[in-house]
Design a protein around this motif. Structure first.
Motif, PDB file in Angstrom:
ATOM      1  N   PHE A 233      26.936 -34.439 -55.762  1.00 26.14           N
ATOM      2  CA  PHE A 233      26.164 -35.081 -54.908  1.00 26.14           C
ATOM      3  C   PHE A 233      25.058 -34.026 -54.727  1.00 26.14           C
ATOM      4  CE2 PHE A 233      29.668 -37.165 -52.236  1.00 26.14           C
ATOM      5  CZ  PHE A 233      29.839 -38.143 -53.490  1.00 26.14           C
ATOM      6  N   LEU A 234      23.844 -34.689 -54.005  1.00 25.62           N
ATOM      7  CA  LEU A 234      22.554 -33.777 -53.959  1.00 25.62           C
ATOM      8  C   LEU A 234      22.384 -33.705 -52.278  1.00 25.62           C
ATOM      9  CD1 LEU A 234      20.063 -34.526 -56.493  1.00 25.62           C
ATOM     10  CD2 LEU A 234      21.478 -32.628 -56.436  1.00 25.62           C
ATOM     11  N   ILE A 235      22.150 -32.336 -51.750  1.00 24.67           N
ATOM     12  CA  ILE A 235      21.758 -32.545 -50.407  1.00 24.67           C
ATOM     13  C   ILE A 235      20.562 -31.972 -50.374  1.00 24.67           C
ATOM     14  CG2 ILE A 235      22.670 -29.972 -50.014  1.00 24.67           C
ATOM     15  CD1 ILE A 235      23.535 -30.619 -47.109  1.00 24.67           C
ATOM     16  N   LYS A 236      19.666 -32.415 -49.467  1.00 28.08           N
ATOM     17  CA  LYS A 236      18.077 -31.885 -48.979  1.00 28.08           C
ATOM     18  C   LYS A 236      18.165 -31.270 -47.603  1.00 28.08           C
ATOM     19  CE  LYS A 236      13.538 -33.779 -49.495  1.00 28.08           C
ATOM     20  NZ  LYS A 236      12.467 -34.933 -49.607  1.00 28.08           N
ATOM     21  N   HIS A 237      17.517 -30.302 -47.652  1.00 28.15           N
ATOM     22  CA  HIS A 237      17.503 -29.345 -46.333  1.00 28.15           C
ATOM     23  C   HIS A 237      15.761 -29.112 -46.336  1.00 28.15           C
ATOM     24  CE1 HIS A 237      17.250 -26.557 -43.473  1.00 28.15           C
ATOM     25  NE2 HIS A 237      16.892 -25.497 -44.293  1.00 28.15           N
ATOM     26  N   THR A 238      15.106 -29.500 -45.372  1.00 26.43           N
ATOM     27  CA  THR A 238      13.962 -29.028 -45.011  1.00 26.43           C
ATOM     28  C   THR A 238      13.879 -27.875 -43.763  1.00 26.43           C
ATOM     29  OG1 THR A 238      13.132 -31.123 -45.565  1.00 26.43           O
ATOM     30  CG2 THR A 238      11.665 -29.778 -44.404  1.00 26.43           C
ATOM     31  N   SER A 239      13.277 -26.767 -44.321  1.00 26.80           N
ATOM     32  CA  SER A 239      13.239 -25.550 -43.201  1.00 26.80           C
ATOM     33  C   SER A 239      12.435 -25.829 -42.134  1.00 26.80           C
ATOM     34  CB  SER A 239      12.830 -24.227 -44.060  1.00 26.80           C
ATOM     35  OG  SER A 239      11.801 -24.379 -44.484  1.00 26.80           O
ATOM     36  N   ASP A 240      12.534 -24.716 -41.321  1.00 29.82           N
ATOM     37  CA  ASP A 240      11.569 -24.813 -40.099  1.00 29.82           C
ATOM     38  C   ASP A 240      10.073 -24.655 -40.417  1.00 29.82           C
ATOM     39  OD1 ASP A 240      13.472 -25.185 -38.175  1.00 29.82           O
ATOM     40  OD2 ASP A 240      13.874 -22.884 -37.969  1.00 29.82           O
ATOM     41  N   ASN A 241       9.886 -23.865 -41.978  1.00 32.79           N
ATOM     42  CA  ASN A 241       8.469 -23.804 -42.222  1.00 32.79           C
ATOM     43  C   ASN A 241       8.108 -24.916 -43.315  1.00 32.79           C
ATOM     44  OD1 ASN A 241       8.583 -21.188 -41.241  1.00 32.79           O
ATOM     45  ND2 ASN A 241       9.601 -20.300 -42.921  1.00 32.79           N
ATOM     46  N   ASP A 242       8.927 -26.052 -43.160  1.00 37.23           N
ATOM     47  CA  ASP A 242       8.577 -27.403 -43.766  1.00 37.23           C
ATOM     48  C   ASP A 242       8.681 -27.167 -45.375  1.00 37.23           C
ATOM     49  OD1 ASP A 242       7.942 -29.890 -43.571  1.00 37.23           O
ATOM     50  OD2 ASP A 242       5.760 -29.871 -43.864  1.00 37.23           O
ATOM     51  N   ILE A 243       9.678 -26.307 -45.678  1.00 32.18           N
ATOM     52  CA  ILE A 243       9.893 -26.072 -47.205  1.00 32.18           C
ATOM     53  C   ILE A 243      11.210 -26.892 -47.547  1.00 32.18           C
ATOM     54  CG2 ILE A 243      10.562 -24.448 -49.159  1.00 32.18           C
ATOM     55  CD1 ILE A 243       9.047 -22.228 -47.383  1.00 32.18           C
ATOM     56  N   SER A 244      10.987 -27.909 -48.307  1.00 29.78           N
ATOM     57  CA  SER A 244      12.278 -28.721 -48.776  1.00 29.78           C
ATOM     58  C   SER A 244      12.736 -28.229 -49.983  1.00 29.78           C
ATOM     59  CB  SER A 244      11.690 -30.284 -48.924  1.00 29.78           C
ATOM     60  OG  SER A 244      11.225 -30.852 -47.849  1.00 29.78           O
ATOM     61  N   CYS A 245      14.180 -28.340 -50.025  1.00 30.29           N
ATOM     62  CA  CYS A 245      14.954 -27.678 -51.201  1.00 30.29           C
ATOM     63  C   CYS A 245      15.981 -28.870 -51.340  1.00 30.29           C
ATOM     64  CB  CYS A 245      15.483 -26.375 -50.797  1.00 30.29           C
ATOM     65  SG  CYS A 245      15.881 -25.353 -52.374  1.00 30.29           S
ATOM     66  N   THR A 246      16.471 -28.794 -52.504  1.00 30.78           N
ATOM     67  CA  THR A 246      17.667 -29.559 -52.956  1.00 30.78           C
ATOM     68  C   THR A 246      18.738 -28.856 -53.713  1.00 30.78           C
ATOM     69  OG1 THR A 246      16.142 -31.797 -52.895  1.00 30.78           O
ATOM     70  CG2 THR A 246      18.146 -32.154 -53.844  1.00 30.78           C
ATOM     71  N   ARG A 247      19.770 -28.992 -53.543  1.00 27.24           N
ATOM     72  CA  ARG A 247      20.880 -28.455 -54.243  1.00 27.24           C
ATOM     73  C   ARG A 247      22.179 -29.269 -54.362  1.00 27.24           C
ATOM     74  NH1 ARG A 247      17.738 -25.782 -55.357  1.00 27.24           N
ATOM     75  NH2 ARG A 247      17.339 -23.429 -55.072  1.00 27.24           N
ATOM     76  N   ALA A 248      22.782 -28.982 -55.494  1.00 25.42           N
ATOM     77  CA  ALA A 248      23.825 -29.998 -56.046  1.00 25.42           C
ATOM     78  C   ALA A 248      25.279 -29.342 -55.643  1.00 25.42           C
ATOM     79  CB  ALA A 248      23.753 -30.287 -57.615  1.00 25.42           C
ATOM     80  N   TYR A 249      26.343 -30.234 -55.007  1.00 25.64           N
ATOM     81  CA  TYR A 249      27.352 -29.702 -54.631  1.00 25.64           C
ATOM     82  C   TYR A 249      28.504 -30.640 -55.171  1.00 25.64           C
ATOM     83  CZ  TYR A 249      25.587 -25.887 -51.841  1.00 25.64           C
ATOM     84  OH  TYR A 249      24.918 -24.977 -51.351  1.00 25.64           O
ATOM     85  N   THR A 250      29.629 -30.369 -55.551  1.00 29.41           N
ATOM     86  CA  THR A 250      30.697 -31.122 -56.025  1.00 29.41           C
ATOM     87  C   THR A 250      31.450 -31.877 -54.936  1.00 29.41           C
ATOM     88  OG1 THR A 250      31.008 -29.917 -58.223  1.00 29.41           O
ATOM     89  CG2 THR A 250      32.952 -31.205 -57.647  1.00 29.41           C
TER      90      THR A 250
ATOM     91  N   TYR B 291      38.083 -37.837 -43.401  1.00 33.98           N
ATOM     92  CA  TYR B 291      36.677 -37.452 -43.831  1.00 33.98           C
ATOM     93  C   TYR B 291      36.392 -38.239 -45.108  1.00 33.98           C
ATOM     94  CZ  TYR B 291      39.096 -34.458 -47.333  1.00 33.98           C
ATOM     95  OH  TYR B 291      39.879 -34.081 -48.290  1.00 33.98           O
ATOM     96  N   ASP B 292      35.106 -38.104 -45.588  1.00 36.98           N
ATOM     97  CA  ASP B 292      34.926 -38.572 -46.768  1.00 36.98           C
ATOM     98  C   ASP B 292      34.906 -37.710 -48.122  1.00 36.98           C
ATOM     99  OD1 ASP B 292      34.003 -41.750 -46.042  1.00 36.98           O
ATOM    100  OD2 ASP B 292      33.135 -40.429 -44.538  1.00 36.98           O
ATOM    101  N   PHE B 293      34.465 -36.580 -47.872  1.00 34.84           N
ATOM    102  CA  PHE B 293      34.516 -35.711 -49.027  1.00 34.84           C
ATOM    103  C   PHE B 293      34.143 -34.256 -48.322  1.00 34.84           C
ATOM    104  CE2 PHE B 293      29.973 -36.674 -48.440  1.00 34.84           C
ATOM    105  CZ  PHE B 293      29.431 -35.279 -48.486  1.00 34.84           C
ATOM    106  N   LEU B 294      34.589 -33.526 -49.217  1.00 30.74           N
ATOM    107  CA  LEU B 294      34.605 -32.049 -48.728  1.00 30.74           C
ATOM    108  C   LEU B 294      33.715 -31.146 -49.849  1.00 30.74           C
ATOM    109  CD1 LEU B 294      36.436 -29.690 -50.355  1.00 30.74           C
ATOM    110  CD2 LEU B 294      38.273 -30.796 -49.239  1.00 30.74           C
ATOM    111  N   ILE B 295      33.201 -30.054 -49.458  1.00 33.40           N
ATOM    112  CA  ILE B 295      32.510 -29.032 -50.500  1.00 33.40           C
ATOM    113  C   ILE B 295      32.949 -27.706 -50.155  1.00 33.40           C
ATOM    114  CG2 ILE B 295      30.431 -30.838 -51.039  1.00 33.40           C
ATOM    115  CD1 ILE B 295      28.996 -28.785 -49.179  1.00 33.40           C
ATOM    116  N   VAL B 296      32.824 -26.929 -51.218  1.00 28.40           N
ATOM    117  CA  VAL B 296      32.985 -25.493 -51.068  1.00 28.40           C
ATOM    118  C   VAL B 296      31.680 -24.777 -51.179  1.00 28.40           C
ATOM    119  CG1 VAL B 296      33.898 -23.653 -51.907  1.00 28.40           C
ATOM    120  CG2 VAL B 296      35.345 -25.514 -51.755  1.00 28.40           C
ATOM    121  N   ILE B 297      31.204 -24.055 -50.056  1.00 32.19           N
ATOM    122  CA  ILE B 297      30.171 -23.050 -50.334  1.00 32.19           C
ATOM    123  C   ILE B 297      30.289 -21.850 -50.179  1.00 32.19           C
ATOM    124  CG2 ILE B 297      28.665 -25.055 -49.203  1.00 32.19           C
ATOM    125  CD1 ILE B 297      28.564 -22.905 -46.622  1.00 32.19           C
ATOM    126  N   LYS B 298      29.407 -20.945 -50.890  1.00 33.35           N
ATOM    127  CA  LYS B 298      29.365 -19.546 -50.973  1.00 33.35           C
ATOM    128  C   LYS B 298      27.714 -19.158 -50.357  1.00 33.35           C
ATOM    129  CE  LYS B 298      29.937 -15.221 -53.514  1.00 33.35           C
ATOM    130  NZ  LYS B 298      30.542 -14.749 -54.577  1.00 33.35           N
TER     131      LYS B 298
END
Length: 300
Positions: free
Chosen positions: A95-112, A126-133
């Motif tokens: 899946f892809l998650i999209k995050h927009t920072s306080d500085n209005d910088i958008s970034c997308t990352r892939a997680y399983t 729950y629907d799904f889980l991810i592991v993050i580092k």
């Protein structure tokens, strides 16, 4: 049928995904054009409903958190109540998650996405889980690491090109590093849960130490199946490795050595799956190709 929403440059995670989100858009655009050219008004070109859209971001709320180590967490997400369809995906998808920072910088990352039976004071709904580092300079990893339960997130997917094909290969050999174990968990589950699939799975999992091992209990359970075996390689050894070892748990207090694969060379009908850092995957891809282990090598 609705026209697909064209992704922006910020929607691409720049990780070399196959298919890329722009490829997905082109595919859906062609389906939509075919739909418009039909004589009938039927919706026969509608796409599969995975309970999460490949074409637009949908809301998911952080439902539960499990702290794994100082730098790692397991995050559980639940879809917004406005979506009733069960969330699903193919083994190995992301899946892809999209995050927009306080500085209005958008970034997308892939997680399983992963689905496990986990009891924490009762079953988790729950629907799904991810592991993050968490990485010091990681915009998205820091955002996710500091999420609070109930916070809203934006996800789209699923994406992926890997297909589990029962009995196509004699063995599937998996080389994972750190959080790179994530896409292999659902693939392993799929094969082991299919009584008709005789494929043997061999996993080599590289971690720094005991605290870095993900899905340790699940891997130990998988080992009860006749067609699954694994080894965990710990690069930082300590007495703790011996004291906290489970019965017959295959912990190896050294870095992974490619000589482990030598006995597999004579078997051409094997598939190799690699997931870890870019350097890790490229290094072992070269080793496998130059060593004539197999032509069936896939990088996640």
């Amino acid at each position: 049928m609705k026209p697909p929403t064209e992704p922006t440059k910020d929607d691409c995670c720049n990780s070399g995904c196959n298919p890329c989100i722009f490829d997905v858009y082109d595919t859906h655009l062609k389906l939509y054009e075919k739909y418009l050219n039909q004589d009938c008004a039927c919706d026969s070109y509608n796409v599969t409903d995975y309970g999460i859209s490949q074409l637009e971001y949908r809301k998911f709320y952080l439902y539960h958190i499990i702290q794994i180590s100082d730098q790692q967490k397991m995050l559980f997400f639940q879809k917004s109540k406005q979506y009733s369809q069960k969330v699903s995906w193919k083994p190995g998808d992301h899946f892809l998650i999209k995050h927009t920072s306080d500085n209005d910088i958008s970034c997308t990352r892939a997680y399983t996405p992963i689905k496990l039976k986990i009891n924490s004071d009762g079953p988790l709904d729950y629907d799904f889980l991810i592991v993050i580092k968490k990485y010091s300079n990681g915009l998205v990893s820091n955002y996710l690491f500091h999420l609070n339960i109930g916070q809203e997130t934006a996800w789209r997917g699923p994406y992926g090109s890997y297909n589990v094909e029962p009995n196509k290969f004699s063995k599937i050999i998996m080389l994972a590093q750190g959080t790179g174990i994530a896409p292999f968990v659902s693939i392993i589950q799929n094969i082991l849960n299919n009584d008709e699939d005789m494929t043997r799975i061999i996993l080599y999992y590289c971690c720094q130490d005991l605290n870095e091992i993900l899905f340790r209990d699940e891997l130990y359970e998988f080992n009860s199946y006749w067609n699954f075996s694994y080894k965990i390689f710990l690069s930082n050894t300590s007495e703790e490795s011996y004291m906290n070892k489970k019965y017959n748990e295959p912990l190896v207090n050294s870095k992974f050595n490619v000589l482990e694969l030598d006995y597999l060379k004579s078997h051409s009908n094997n598939q190799y799956l690699l997931c870890g850092s870019v350097q890790f995957m490229k290094e072992y891809e070269v080793v496998l190709k130059n060593g004539s282990y197999s032509d069936h090598i896939i990088l996640f």
